[in-house]
Design a protein around this motif. Structure first.
Motif, PDB file in Angstrom:
ATOM      1  N   ALA A 124       0.791  -1.328   0.038  1.00 50.63           N
ATOM      2  CA  ALA A 124       0.059  -0.045   0.186  1.00 50.63           C
ATOM      3  C   ALA A 124       0.948   1.222   0.151  1.00 50.63           C
ATOM      4  CB  ALA A 124      -0.852  -0.097   1.138  1.00 50.63           C
ATOM      5  N   ARG A 125       0.409   2.272  -0.801  1.00 48.82           N
ATOM      6  CA  ARG A 125       0.910   3.537  -0.520  1.00 48.82           C
ATOM      7  C   ARG A 125       0.698   4.130   0.850  1.00 48.82           C
ATOM      8  NH1 ARG A 125      -1.908   8.491  -1.523  1.00 48.82           N
ATOM      9  NH2 ARG A 125      -0.641  10.183  -1.752  1.00 48.82           N
ATOM     10  N   GLU A 126       1.729   4.737   1.649  1.00 44.91           N
ATOM     11  CA  GLU A 126       1.587   5.122   2.799  1.00 44.91           C
ATOM     12  C   GLU A 126       1.819   6.416   2.993  1.00 44.91           C
ATOM     13  OE1 GLU A 126       3.096   3.860   7.449  1.00 44.91           O
ATOM     14  OE2 GLU A 126       3.337   2.337   5.488  1.00 44.91           O
ATOM     15  N   VAL A 127       1.047   7.245   3.875  1.00 44.01           N
ATOM     16  CA  VAL A 127       0.964   8.559   4.074  1.00 44.01           C
ATOM     17  C   VAL A 127       1.001   8.621   5.613  1.00 44.01           C
ATOM     18  CG1 VAL A 127       0.168  10.992   3.797  1.00 44.01           C
ATOM     19  CG2 VAL A 127      -0.240   9.226   1.958  1.00 44.01           C
ATOM     20  N   ALA A 128       2.144   9.131   6.191  1.00 42.35           N
ATOM     21  CA  ALA A 128       2.300   9.303   7.506  1.00 42.35           C
ATOM     22  C   ALA A 128       1.715  10.813   7.838  1.00 42.35           C
ATOM     23  CB  ALA A 128       3.823   9.342   8.151  1.00 42.35           C
ATOM     24  N   CYS A 129       0.751  10.527   8.990  1.00 40.80           N
ATOM     25  CA  CYS A 129       0.101  11.658   9.657  1.00 40.80           C
ATOM     26  C   CYS A 129       0.323  11.928  11.133  1.00 40.80           C
ATOM     27  CB  CYS A 129      -1.304  11.568   9.281  1.00 40.80           C
ATOM     28  SG  CYS A 129      -1.664  11.529   7.610  1.00 40.80           S
ATOM     29  N   PRO A 130       1.400  12.037  11.593  1.00 40.32           N
ATOM     30  CA  PRO A 130       1.693  11.852  13.206  1.00 40.32           C
ATOM     31  C   PRO A 130       1.181  13.039  13.611  1.00 40.32           C
ATOM     32  CG  PRO A 130       3.601  12.440  12.173  1.00 40.32           C
ATOM     33  CD  PRO A 130       2.474  12.260  11.036  1.00 40.32           C
ATOM     34  N   LYS A 131       0.920  12.820  15.167  1.00 40.61           N
ATOM     35  CA  LYS A 131       0.430  13.993  15.798  1.00 40.61           C
ATOM     36  C   LYS A 131       1.422  14.658  16.071  1.00 40.61           C
ATOM     37  CE  LYS A 131      -3.280  15.298  17.988  1.00 40.61           C
ATOM     38  NZ  LYS A 131      -4.646  15.664  17.523  1.00 40.61           N
ATOM     39  N   MET A 132       1.356  15.932  15.950  1.00 41.71           N
ATOM     40  CA  MET A 132       2.397  17.087  16.092  1.00 41.71           C
ATOM     41  C   MET A 132       2.337  17.706  17.635  1.00 41.71           C
ATOM     42  SD  MET A 132       2.672  19.055  12.545  1.00 41.71           S
ATOM     43  CE  MET A 132       3.043  18.101  10.921  1.00 41.71           C
ATOM     44  N   THR A 133       3.115  17.155  18.494  1.00 40.58           N
ATOM     45  CA  THR A 133       3.293  17.520  19.809  1.00 40.58           C
ATOM     46  C   THR A 133       4.317  18.215  20.146  1.00 40.58           C
ATOM     47  OG1 THR A 133       4.494  15.429  20.198  1.00 40.58           O
ATOM     48  CG2 THR A 133       2.052  15.205  20.379  1.00 40.58           C
ATOM     49  N   LYS A 134       5.247  18.242  19.298  1.00 37.12           N
ATOM     50  CA  LYS A 134       6.461  19.321  19.738  1.00 37.12           C
ATOM     51  C   LYS A 134       6.328  20.614  18.723  1.00 37.12           C
ATOM     52  CE  LYS A 134       9.511  15.467  20.264  1.00 37.12           C
ATOM     53  NZ  LYS A 134      10.820  14.729  19.412  1.00 37.12           N
ATOM     54  N   PRO A 135       6.974  21.577  19.635  1.00 36.94           N
ATOM     55  CA  PRO A 135       6.799  22.927  18.815  1.00 36.94           C
ATOM     56  C   PRO A 135       7.490  23.174  17.939  1.00 36.94           C
ATOM     57  CG  PRO A 135       7.096  23.418  21.504  1.00 36.94           C
ATOM     58  CD  PRO A 135       7.353  21.794  21.116  1.00 36.94           C
ATOM     59  N   ALA A 136       8.688  22.299  17.790  1.00 31.24           N
ATOM     60  CA  ALA A 136       9.502  22.424  16.387  1.00 31.24           C
ATOM     61  C   ALA A 136       8.814  21.671  15.144  1.00 31.24           C
ATOM     62  CB  ALA A 136      10.738  21.536  16.655  1.00 31.24           C
ATOM     63  N   ASP A 137       7.875  20.871  15.595  1.00 26.19           N
ATOM     64  CA  ASP A 137       6.969  20.067  14.691  1.00 26.19           C
ATOM     65  C   ASP A 137       6.050  21.071  14.071  1.00 26.19           C
ATOM     66  OD1 ASP A 137       8.489  17.589  14.790  1.00 26.19           O
ATOM     67  OD2 ASP A 137       6.982  16.834  16.319  1.00 26.19           O
ATOM     68  N   ARG A 138       5.273  21.681  14.785  1.00 29.63           N
ATOM     69  CA  ARG A 138       4.447  22.665  14.431  1.00 29.63           C
ATOM     70  C   ARG A 138       5.110  24.020  13.927  1.00 29.63           C
ATOM     71  NH1 ARG A 138       2.232  21.109  19.354  1.00 29.63           N
ATOM     72  NH2 ARG A 138       3.257  22.977  20.597  1.00 29.63           N
ATOM     73  N   LEU A 139       6.178  24.358  13.945  1.00 25.00           N
ATOM     74  CA  LEU A 139       7.030  25.228  13.254  1.00 25.00           C
ATOM     75  C   LEU A 139       7.359  24.808  11.860  1.00 25.00           C
ATOM     76  CD1 LEU A 139       8.202  28.168  13.597  1.00 25.00           C
ATOM     77  CD2 LEU A 139      10.225  27.149  14.407  1.00 25.00           C
ATOM     78  N   ALA A 140       7.834  23.763  11.826  1.00 24.41           N
ATOM     79  CA  ALA A 140       8.063  23.289  10.546  1.00 24.41           C
ATOM     80  C   ALA A 140       6.702  23.197   9.511  1.00 24.41           C
ATOM     81  CB  ALA A 140       8.786  21.582  10.519  1.00 24.41           C
ATOM     82  N   PHE A 141       5.515  22.729  10.104  1.00 26.30           N
ATOM     83  CA  PHE A 141       4.354  22.637   9.764  1.00 26.30           C
ATOM     84  C   PHE A 141       3.976  24.035   8.907  1.00 26.30           C
ATOM     85  CE2 PHE A 141       0.019  23.480   9.676  1.00 26.30           C
ATOM     86  CZ  PHE A 141      -0.637  22.433   8.815  1.00 26.30           C
TER      87      PHE A 141
END
Length: 329
Positions: A124-141
């Motif tokens: 299957a084609r996979e798309v990762a959709c992890p919960k963004m709990t870290k400020p750095a992840d939200r900043l990258a978003f």
């Protein structure tokens, strides 16, 4: 931003979206539906929850049609499917139907792992959709949102937007889109401040910034506004701790260019510049006093005291005084 693995073709027979970030899961579905409707405007989309997908339902939905219509079948919360339905899905994975795209949304934990493993084994084609709990992840978003929208935003603007809006990705995405629609040229910190000043003043990081800058009255005002708008006290103590620790780390670091210090201390270069401005009145003793104040406030808001608001106010006042300790020695 959702990360794709394996094939990148949204019309692959099976797409597996894994994670718990609702916005990214919804985007994974929209991408498949958009690609299917670009290929065939009359594509039939079926969006199902576990209780709607009973044993035999998938076989019915994916059976050959006289009109060979294209179809997208979306199964949400696939980890909650019944055992009999999981058997149906696994059987389908072994021989997917033509002109049909199956999209499985799975939380990614231990529950329903057999189906997750089976989908991956089937390619299957996979798309990762992890919960963004870290400020750095939200900043990258946020940075990724502006890039996707074809616009430039300064690092300070991205950080200010995260500080102002908080952890809700839908709100962050909406705010980025609004700024792009309304503002010409590069989006900077001043623009974000004008649009979201009320939200920014209510953020835990604004409380921390005003406190470490020694601006007692403004820090207390921001604190009261934060609490009134529902910011969790534990987030405020966390922001205060980050602010004071940044002062301590930079004050004890060797001099150098922001880029060099950024690598050494694990901070972005723009933050080095901001902390340098904030640390002018600080002494090592002041940092120690402030860290103790944060620790006491943290204990107070986590049940060690009767009044979390008072614990936070006391910490903010102590930190702001410590920020001016150099001039009082």
């Amino acid at each position: 931003m959702a990360r794709k693995t394996a094939q990148d073709d949204p019309l692959a027979p099976v797409t597996l979206a894994v994670g718990q970030e609702d916005l990214l899961l919804d985007r994974a579905v929209r991408e498949v539906v958009a690609a299917a409707r670009a290929a065939d405007a009359d594509t039939d989309v079926r969006d199902l929850t576990p209780d709607q997908l009973q044993p035999g339902t998938l076989a019915e939905l994916t059976s050959p049609s006289l009109f060979a219509e294209r179809k997208v079948v979306v199964v949400r919360d696939a980890q909650d499917l019944s055992a009999d339905t999981v058997k149906d899905v696994k059987a389908y994975l072994g021989a997917p139907a033509e002109e049909i795209t199956l999209v499985l949304l799975h939380a990614g934990g231990a529950k329903g792992k057999g189906l997750l493993d089976a989908a991956r084994k089937a390619g299957a084609r996979e798309v990762a959709c992890p919960k963004m709990t870290k400020p750095a992840d939200r900043l990258a978003f946020v940075r990724g949102e502006f890039r996707t929208l074809g616009r430039s935003a300064t690092p300070e603007a991205c950080q200010t937007l995260v500080d102002a809006i908080g952890s809700d990705l839908r709100e962050l995405a909406s705010a980025a889109a609004q700024l792009v629609a309304d503002v010409e040229g590069t989006i900077d910190e001043a623009v974000v401040g004008r649009y979201y000043t009320g939200r920014a003043e209510a953020s835990s990081f604004t409380v921390a910034d005003r406190a470490v800058e020694g601006r007692t009255a403004e820090a207390l005002e921001a604190l009261r506004w934060s609490l009134a708008t529902g910011v969790a006290p534990v987030l405020i103590t966390s922001a205060l701790a980050q602010g004071v620790r940044a002062i301590g780390k930079l004050s004890s670091a060797r001099g150098g260019r922001p880029a060099d210090l950024a690598r050494e201390l694990g901070m972005p270069p723009w933050k080095i510049d901001r902390v340098r401005q904030q640390m002018r009145g600080w002494t090592p003793d002041g940092v120690a006093v402030a860290l103790r104040a944060v620790a006491e406030a943290d204990a107070g808001v986590k049940g060690g005291g009767d009044d979390p608001e008072y614990a936070l106010e006391k910490a903010v006042v102590t930190i702001a005084r410590a920020a001016r300790s150099r001039g009082r020695g």
